[in-house]
Motif scaffolding. Structure first.
Motif, PDB file in Angstrom:
ATOM      1  N   THR A  54      96.036 -46.745 -25.347  1.00  0.00           N
ATOM      2  CA  THR A  54      97.634 -47.068 -26.088  1.00  0.00           C
ATOM      3  C   THR A  54      98.282 -46.731 -25.556  1.00  0.00           C
ATOM      4  N   PHE A  55      97.501 -45.397 -24.760  1.00  0.00           N
ATOM      5  CA  PHE A  55      98.819 -44.269 -23.740  1.00  0.00           C
ATOM      6  C   PHE A  55      99.108 -44.340 -22.500  1.00  0.00           C
ATOM      7  N   GLY A  56      98.172 -45.138 -22.088  1.00  0.00           N
ATOM      8  CA  GLY A  56      98.490 -45.629 -20.969  1.00  0.00           C
ATOM      9  C   GLY A  56      99.464 -46.867 -21.371  1.00  0.00           C
ATOM     10  N   LEU A  57      99.438 -47.891 -21.893  1.00  0.00           N
ATOM     11  CA  LEU A  57      99.622 -49.410 -22.139  1.00  0.00           C
ATOM     12  C   LEU A  57     101.449 -48.623 -22.560  1.00  0.00           C
ATOM     13  N   GLY A  58     101.699 -47.162 -23.418  1.00  0.00           N
ATOM     14  CA  GLY A  58     102.778 -46.941 -23.244  1.00  0.00           C
ATOM     15  C   GLY A  58     103.199 -46.382 -22.233  1.00  0.00           C
ATOM     16  N   CYS A  59     102.891 -45.468 -21.485  1.00  0.00           N
ATOM     17  CA  CYS A  59     103.277 -45.810 -20.038  1.00  0.00           C
ATOM     18  C   CYS A  59     103.659 -46.424 -19.341  1.00  0.00           C
ATOM     19  N   GLU A  72      92.616 -35.917 -41.762  1.00  0.00           N
ATOM     20  CA  GLU A  72      93.833 -35.275 -41.603  1.00  0.00           C
ATOM     21  C   GLU A  72      94.602 -34.135 -40.468  1.00  0.00           C
ATOM     22  N   ASP A  73      93.746 -33.723 -39.389  1.00  0.00           N
ATOM     23  CA  ASP A  73      93.958 -33.062 -38.722  1.00  0.00           C
ATOM     24  C   ASP A  73      94.762 -34.276 -37.362  1.00  0.00           C
ATOM     25  N   PHE A  74      94.511 -35.421 -37.911  1.00  0.00           N
ATOM     26  CA  PHE A  74      95.618 -35.934 -36.359  1.00  0.00           C
ATOM     27  C   PHE A  74      96.782 -36.286 -36.549  1.00  0.00           C
ATOM     28  N   ALA A  75      97.521 -34.903 -37.542  1.00  0.00           N
ATOM     29  CA  ALA A  75      99.191 -35.174 -37.150  1.00  0.00           C
ATOM     30  C   ALA A  75      99.475 -34.972 -36.167  1.00  0.00           C
ATOM     31  N   ASP A  76      99.482 -33.992 -35.272  1.00  0.00           N
ATOM     32  CA  ASP A  76     100.250 -32.675 -33.752  1.00  0.00           C
ATOM     33  C   ASP A  76      99.244 -34.757 -32.680  1.00  0.00           C
ATOM     34  N   TYR A  77      98.456 -34.818 -33.192  1.00  0.00           N
ATOM     35  CA  TYR A  77      98.057 -36.401 -32.057  1.00  0.00           C
ATOM     36  C   TYR A  77      98.718 -37.185 -32.288  1.00  0.00           C
ATOM     37  N   ARG A  78      98.686 -37.440 -33.830  1.00  0.00           N
ATOM     38  CA  ARG A  78      99.569 -38.729 -33.692  1.00  0.00           C
ATOM     39  C   ARG A  78     100.924 -39.025 -33.650  1.00  0.00           C
ATOM     40  N   SER A  79     101.388 -37.896 -33.841  1.00  0.00           N
ATOM     41  CA  SER A  79     103.705 -37.647 -32.693  1.00  0.00           C
ATOM     42  C   SER A  79     103.186 -37.745 -31.486  1.00  0.00           C
ATOM     43  N   TRP A  80     101.839 -37.182 -31.421  1.00  0.00           N
ATOM     44  CA  TRP A  80     102.036 -36.889 -29.365  1.00  0.00           C
ATOM     45  C   TRP A  80     102.267 -39.136 -29.060  1.00  0.00           C
ATOM     46  N   CYS A  88     100.552 -46.226 -34.180  1.00  0.00           N
ATOM     47  CA  CYS A  88      99.603 -45.911 -35.487  1.00  0.00           C
ATOM     48  C   CYS A  88      99.479 -45.683 -37.250  1.00  0.00           C
ATOM     49  N   SER A  89     100.320 -47.137 -36.905  1.00  0.00           N
ATOM     50  CA  SER A  89     100.506 -46.795 -38.703  1.00  0.00           C
ATOM     51  C   SER A  89      98.591 -47.536 -39.244  1.00  0.00           C
ATOM     52  N   ALA A  90      98.205 -48.475 -38.285  1.00  0.00           N
ATOM     53  CA  ALA A  90      97.189 -48.809 -38.444  1.00  0.00           C
ATOM     54  C   ALA A  90      95.864 -47.057 -38.873  1.00  0.00           C
TER      55      ALA A  90
END
Length: 324
Positions: A54-59, A72-80, A88-90
């Motif tokens: 998904t990152f590659g597609l975003g680029c 729940e530790d996904f917050a920073d990764y989600r923001s990135w 990331c809503s799913a």
């Protein structure tokens, strides 16, 4: 229309030990093994096959939907990821488990001591695709990458039942899967992705010949490392596209994920297999030239310059229409 990318979400914790593990082992006392190593450094890298894609597609300027389970530790990764155009809503957030984690210490000889904690990944089997599709629209494709095996199977079966075109990309799970599971993950796929070694593993474990595989999937895309990629299919002339030129390889982790992102992006633009391979190979070049799976960046002009260098002005012009 949308792209749903289902697969593992993980972080990698990578450490280096300056000595040799072998010097700390007492062979006669291995049944009482208790070791601790003072490491020189720690790198925490974002990973997991689905976020890498998904990152590659975003680029490439494309928004895709990340489907997977995290803690729940996904917050920073989600923001990135969201800053790089990923929906990331799913993502399913576990109430009890941390995001999957790979912890590895390497010594100067290349010996490694590693552990993989699947954590929240095991809850991917709880994710239903239909509510996601109801929100984002009918998918161009649902890519089902390496993940919790039960989750992979559920998503594959749901795609068949609901008529969602899906892409089978079992990759790392092939080594741990039996023939029956692999057959279930592949049957009816619009595309099957693998590297060359994995393609032989698929045939060996399923008992299918290469022709049998093509009888069951629309198109098989096989990456060949430095030799590029091969595309085969029933009624299709075999296509081989060379890897991008001028590549200085540093670290191969995540290269396959980047190729898949580029290939899928080009399909979404309506381009054919040759252009899809070319976009995938150029995107993969950026990954192999950096340490980390999501540490690369480029402008669209820089990307097109690499396309032209590797595949010519016509290819760059046709791809450039979609990157402009």
């Amino acid at each position: 229309m949308s792209l749903l990318i289902a697969g593992s979400i993980a972080t990698d914790h990578l450490m280096s030990f300056g000595g040799k593990f072998a010097d700390s082992l007492v062979v006669e006392q291995l049944d009482k093994l208790s070791l601790s190593f003072l490491v020189d450094d720690l790198e925490i890298r974002r990973g997991g096959v689905a976020p890498n894609m998904t990152f590659g597609l975003g680029c490439l300027g494309l928004t895709s939907v990340l489907v997977g389970a995290a803690g729940e530790d996904f917050a920073d990764y989600r923001s990135w990821l969201e800053r790089h155009g990923v929906d990331c809503s799913a993502v399913h957030i576990s109430e009890t488990r941390h995001t999957a984690r790979f912890v590895c210490t390497t010594d100067p000889t290349g010996a490694q001591i590693a552990s993989f904690y699947p954590g929240a990944m095991s809850e991917a089997r709880q994710i239903e695709l239909a509510p996601i599709v109801a929100r984002v629209g009918e998918p161009d494709f649902v890519l089902i990458g390496a993940d919790d095996p039960d989750g992979m199977l559920r998503h594959t079966q749901e795609c068949r039942q609901r008529g969602y075109p899906f892409i089978a990309d079992p990759s790392q799970q092939l080594a741990f899967s039996g023939g029956e599971l692999i057959r279930d993950l592949i049957e009816g796929a619009a595309y099957l992705f693998s590297n060359e070694y994995e393609s032989h593993m698929i045939e060996q474990k399923t008992g299918w010949s290469s022709d049998d595989v093509l009888d069951r999937v629309g198109v098989q895309v096989t990456t060949l490392g430095k030799d590029g990629v091969r595309v085969t299919g029933k009624g299709l002339e075999t296509l081989v596209v060379q890897a991008a030129s001028g590549v200085t390889a540093i670290e191969p982790t995540g290269v396959g994920d980047a190729f898949r992102a580029g290939f899928l992006g080009a399909l979404t633009w309506g381009l054919g297999h040759e252009r899809a391979c070319q976009v995938g190979c150029v995107l993969a070049a950026y990954v192999v030239e950096t340490v980390g799976t999501q540490e690369y960046s480029f402008t669209h002009a820089e990307f097109l310059a690499r396309v032209e260098e590797s595949y010519g002005a016509v290819a760059a012009a046709e791809i450039g229409v979609h990157l402009s």
